[in-house]
Design a protein around this motif. Sequence first.
Motif, short mmCIF file in Angstrom:
data_model
loop_
_atom_site.label_atom_id
_atom_site.label_comp_id
_atom_site.label_asym_id
_atom_site.label_seq_id
_atom_site.Cartn_x
_atom_site.Cartn_y
_atom_site.Cartn_z
N PHE A 112 0.84 -1.21 0.00
CA PHE A 112 0.00 0.00 0.00
C PHE A 112 0.88 1.26 0.00
O PHE A 112 0.65 2.21 -0.75
N ILE A 113 1.92 1.26 0.83
CA ILE A 113 2.80 2.43 0.93
C ILE A 113 3.56 2.63 -0.38
O ILE A 113 3.67 3.74 -0.91
N ALA A 114 4.05 1.52 -0.94
CA ALA A 114 4.83 1.60 -2.19
C ALA A 114 3.97 2.15 -3.34
O ALA A 114 4.46 2.88 -4.21
N ALA A 115 2.68 1.81 -3.34
CA ALA A 115 1.80 2.16 -4.47
C ALA A 115 1.31 3.61 -4.41
O ALA A 115 0.72 4.10 -5.36
N ASN A 116 1.52 4.30 -3.28
CA ASN A 116 1.00 5.66 -3.14
C ASN A 116 2.11 6.68 -2.97
O ASN A 116 3.14 6.39 -2.35
N ASP A 117 1.88 7.89 -3.53
CA ASP A 117 2.89 8.94 -3.32
C ASP A 117 2.64 9.62 -1.97
O ASP A 117 1.68 9.34 -1.26
N GLU A 118 3.55 10.55 -1.63
CA GLU A 118 3.52 11.22 -0.33
C GLU A 118 2.15 11.86 -0.01
O GLU A 118 1.63 11.71 1.09
N ASP A 119 1.57 12.56 -1.00
CA ASP A 119 0.28 13.24 -0.77
C ASP A 119 -0.83 12.24 -0.46
O ASP A 119 -1.64 12.44 0.44
N GLU A 120 -0.85 11.15 -1.26
CA GLU A 120 -1.87 10.11 -1.05
C GLU A 120 -1.73 9.50 0.35
O GLU A 120 -2.70 9.24 1.04
N LEU A 121 -0.46 9.28 0.74
CA LEU A 121 -0.22 8.68 2.05
C LEU A 121 -0.69 9.62 3.17
O LEU A 121 -1.24 9.17 4.17
N ASN A 122 -0.47 10.94 2.97
CA ASN A 122 -0.95 11.90 3.97
C ASN A 122 -2.46 11.86 4.08
O ASN A 122 -3.03 11.91 5.15
N LYS A 123 -3.12 11.76 2.89
CA LYS A 123 -4.58 11.70 2.87
C LYS A 123 -5.07 10.43 3.56
O LYS A 123 -6.11 10.40 4.19
N ASN A 124 -4.31 9.35 3.37
CA ASN A 124 -4.72 8.04 3.92
C ASN A 124 -3.93 7.67 5.18
O ASN A 124 -3.69 6.50 5.44
N SER A 125 -3.53 8.70 5.94
CA SER A 125 -2.67 8.41 7.10
C SER A 125 -3.37 7.48 8.09
O SER A 125 -2.74 6.69 8.78
N MET A 126 -4.71 7.55 8.13
CA MET A 126 -5.47 6.68 9.04
C MET A 126 -5.28 5.21 8.65
O MET A 126 -5.14 4.34 9.51
N HIS A 127 -5.25 4.96 7.34
CA HIS A 127 -5.08 3.60 6.84
C HIS A 127 -3.70 3.07 7.25
O HIS A 127 -3.55 1.92 7.67
N VAL A 128 -2.69 3.94 7.13
CA VAL A 128 -1.32 3.55 7.49
C VAL A 128 -1.24 3.28 8.99
O VAL A 128 -0.67 2.27 9.42
N LEU A 129 -1.83 4.18 9.77
CA LEU A 129 -1.80 4.03 11.22
C LEU A 129 -2.48 2.72 11.64
O LEU A 129 -1.98 1.98 12.50
N THR A 130 -3.63 2.44 11.02
CA THR A 130 -4.35 1.19 11.32
C THR A 130 -3.47 -0.01 10.99
O THR A 130 -3.39 -0.98 11.75
N GLY A 131 -2.78 0.06 9.84
CA GLY A 131 -1.88 -1.03 9.43
C GLY A 131 -0.77 -1.26 10.45
O GLY A 131 -0.48 -2.40 10.83
N LEU A 132 -0.16 -0.15 10.93
CA LEU A 132 0.91 -0.26 11.92
C LEU A 132 0.37 -0.80 13.25
O LEU A 132 1.01 -1.62 13.91
N THR A 133 -0.83 -0.36 13.62
CA THR A 133 -1.44 -0.84 14.87
C THR A 133 -1.70 -2.34 14.78
O THR A 133 -1.45 -3.08 15.73
N ARG A 134 -2.18 -2.80 13.59
CA ARG A 134 -2.42 -4.25 13.43
C ARG A 134 -1.13 -5.04 13.62
O ARG A 134 -1.13 -6.10 14.25
N LEU A 135 -0.04 -4.54 13.06
CA LEU A 135 1.25 -5.24 13.20
C LEU A 135 1.64 -5.32 14.67
O LEU A 135 2.13 -6.35 15.15
N ARG A 136 1.41 -4.22 15.40
CA ARG A 136 1.75 -4.22 16.83
C ARG A 136 0.85 -5.21 17.59
O ARG A 136 1.29 -5.86 18.52
N GLN A 137 -0.42 -5.28 17.18
CA GLN A 137 -1.33 -6.23 17.85
C GLN A 137 -0.90 -7.67 17.59
O GLN A 137 -0.93 -8.51 18.49
N ILE A 138 -0.47 -7.97 16.36
CA ILE A 138 -0.03 -9.34 16.04
C ILE A 138 1.18 -9.72 16.89
O ILE A 138 1.30 -10.85 17.34
N CYS A 139 2.08 -8.73 17.13
CA CYS A 139 3.23 -9.01 17.99
C CYS A 139 2.76 -9.45 19.39
O CYS A 139 3.41 -10.27 20.03
#
Length: 473
Positions: free
Chosen positions: A263-290
């Motif tokens: 997801f991160i690779a496929a989007n540029d900086e602006d898109e990632l800023n717009k979708n920061s919630m999606h990124v944060l959710t993804g990082l939170t999921r990884l932390r939960q799996i740990c």
Amino acid sequence: MPQTSVPSDLKAELRDYQHEGLNWLNFLDSFNFGGCLADDMGLGKTLQIIAFILSQREKRGHTTNLVVVPTSLLFNWQDEIRKFAPSIKVLQHHGSDRSKTTAHMVDYDVVITSYGILLSDIQFLKTFYFNYIFLDESQTIKNPDSERYKAARLLQSRNRIVLTGTPIENNTFDLYSQLSFACPGLLGSKSYFKDIYAIPIDKFEYSKRAGELQQKIKPFILRRTKKQVAKELPEKTETVIYCEMNAEQRRIYDAYEKELREFIAANDEDELNKNSMHVLTGLTRLRQICNSPVLLKEGYSGEHSVKIEILMEQITGKSQDHKILVFSQFVGMLDLLKSELEKREIPFEYLTGQTRDRGEKVNNFQNNENIRVFLISLKAGGIGLNLTQADYIYLIDPWWNPAVENQAIDRSYRIGQTKNVIAVRMICSNTVEEKILTLQKRKKHLAQQLLKADGSNFQGFSKQELMNILDSE
């Protein structure tokens, strides 16, 4: 600095540095200056303020002071005033049956309320002229655009003091609101402070500006660390347990990490800023799996959690001789641990944001020999708890901001502690958790440079930084 005698009504022995704190508060008072008492957590800021309120009464006769605290600290303040200064008449302005007027406040020495109630009742609270306003855990108003900050600025008083163990949690700008409340005009306008100090210091690490700012704020901030003053505190050891996931937990982790990386690779900086919630959710999921894939609530089995396995070994081996605090950011993780402890018949206490009778839980852990473990959510228990009976602290999931973790550790490592304290961070190897540790270390120096405080975190990620976080070494 002139010496102030300890008020005769104070039922406590002030340590030397606490007496110095009282002298400093009185010194500022003689010039009508506000200030920030920023002692390390656990060094007794509340006691110093109680002593100061008593000395104000000796100096000025009866006045009314306002103390604003996070809701979780209401019982602490009442308890400490009752214990150290029973002659102080306290009104707790809280709860649905509270009076919606200030008419009766003049009868009290201290009115205690929460930030939430301050916001609800500001229309009439702003009409009362207090002697002092004390904001505890003042990082609560660190955002000058927040409603809490705006409400606090509407209050009227002769003078103001803010209290915090972490004046800088994220960046230099955190200081602005707290000091502009306590010392209006000292730091100029918001945009001036941003341009002259915050951006040069945070973005460009411009040490000349950091030095200038330090000189400017020095007279108005008093900060002592445990290292400096509490020679009698026993040693604190911090250590990391690296946990190796089993094959199934690793498989789940890798699948979610791959999805987020793509997801991160496929989007540029602006898109990632717009979708920061999606990124944060993804990082939170990884932390939960740990912690445990069960936390994803997607039907994964509960037996693939290396941390629960290791923690239960630790608790079983140590709970006979030691009292243990266990912190997690995820209440779901505490619930998993709860059932494991019940299975093993190990008595424990449990505290989250939903817990009503905090005082009772704390007293039970502190005074009941049978209660060996305290499960606490990082957010609910990071401040205001005095848990000196514990000497082992487990931080199950690392948090981006080391200041928050240090607050948790300092529930136990504080005045009154007589044992060596061991704080253990649990980290899953080759995961986002290792990257969080690296980030913490890299960003720690900023606050130390400005205030000798203990931690500052990142201010948002670039695309490259996000990819770095996902790259396993």
